[in-house]
Design an enzyme around this catalytic site. Structure first.
Site, PDB file in Angstrom:
ATOM      1  N   ARG A  10       8.863   2.198  -1.168  1.00 50.39           N
ATOM      2  CA  ARG A  10       9.276   2.247  -2.572  1.00 50.39           C
ATOM      3  C   ARG A  10      10.767   2.568  -2.720  1.00 50.39           C
ATOM      4  NH1 ARG A  10       5.524   5.609  -6.268  1.00 50.39           N
ATOM      5  NH2 ARG A  10       6.779   4.460  -7.768  1.00 50.39           N
ATOM      6  N   CYS A  11      11.419   2.888  -1.624  1.00 53.13           N
ATOM      7  CA  CYS A  11      12.835   3.269  -1.646  1.00 53.13           C
ATOM      8  C   CYS A  11      13.703   2.062  -1.275  1.00 53.13           C
ATOM      9  CB  CYS A  11      13.065   4.404  -0.655  1.00 53.13           C
ATOM     10  SG  CYS A  11      14.801   4.804  -0.375  1.00 53.13           S
TER      11      CYS A  11
END
Length: 118
Positions: A10-11
């Site tokens: 998600r980064c």
């Protein structure tokens, strides 16, 4: 060369680092550390490979869990901080790339140094 990346899909920075490594054809061991957090022993080893970094330096202090779990207490010792990251892996700065017994919190320049200047 075998390389390990502690990755959070998600980064954006983590995704970019993973892509950069894959484009280089590097044999990767991808660890989604939110699903499979490192143990206290593994975190201590990572801190040593990061040049003897202190646990608080590896922590994401703006995450809600940092204050909510009392990890902002400056009197906590090294082991308490490491245990805090084991219990709340979202607090671990990312991505961490490990190769040749060295580690870097991945930024392009640090990755370059990690792979080409050893």
């Amino acid at each position: 060369m075998s390389v390990k990346i502690y990755h959070n899909p998600r980064c954006g920075k983590s995704r970019q680092t993973l892509q950069l490594l894959q484009e280089q054809g590097i044999d990767l061991d991808i660890i989604e550390y939110l699903k499979t957090p490192p143990s206290a022993e593994e975190l201590n080893d990572i801190l040593q490979k990061l040049g003897g970094m202190e646990p608080r330096e590896l922590m994401r202090k703006k995450e809600t869990e940092y204050k909510a779990s009392g990890l902002d207490d400056e009197t906590l010792d090294r082991q308490a901080l490491i245990n805090g990251m084991v219990n709340h892996p979202i607090l671990i700065e990312r991505p961490i790339v490990i190769a040749n017994d060295k580690a870097a919190i991945a930024v392009r320049r640090k990755l370059y140094l990690l792979f080409y200047n050893l």
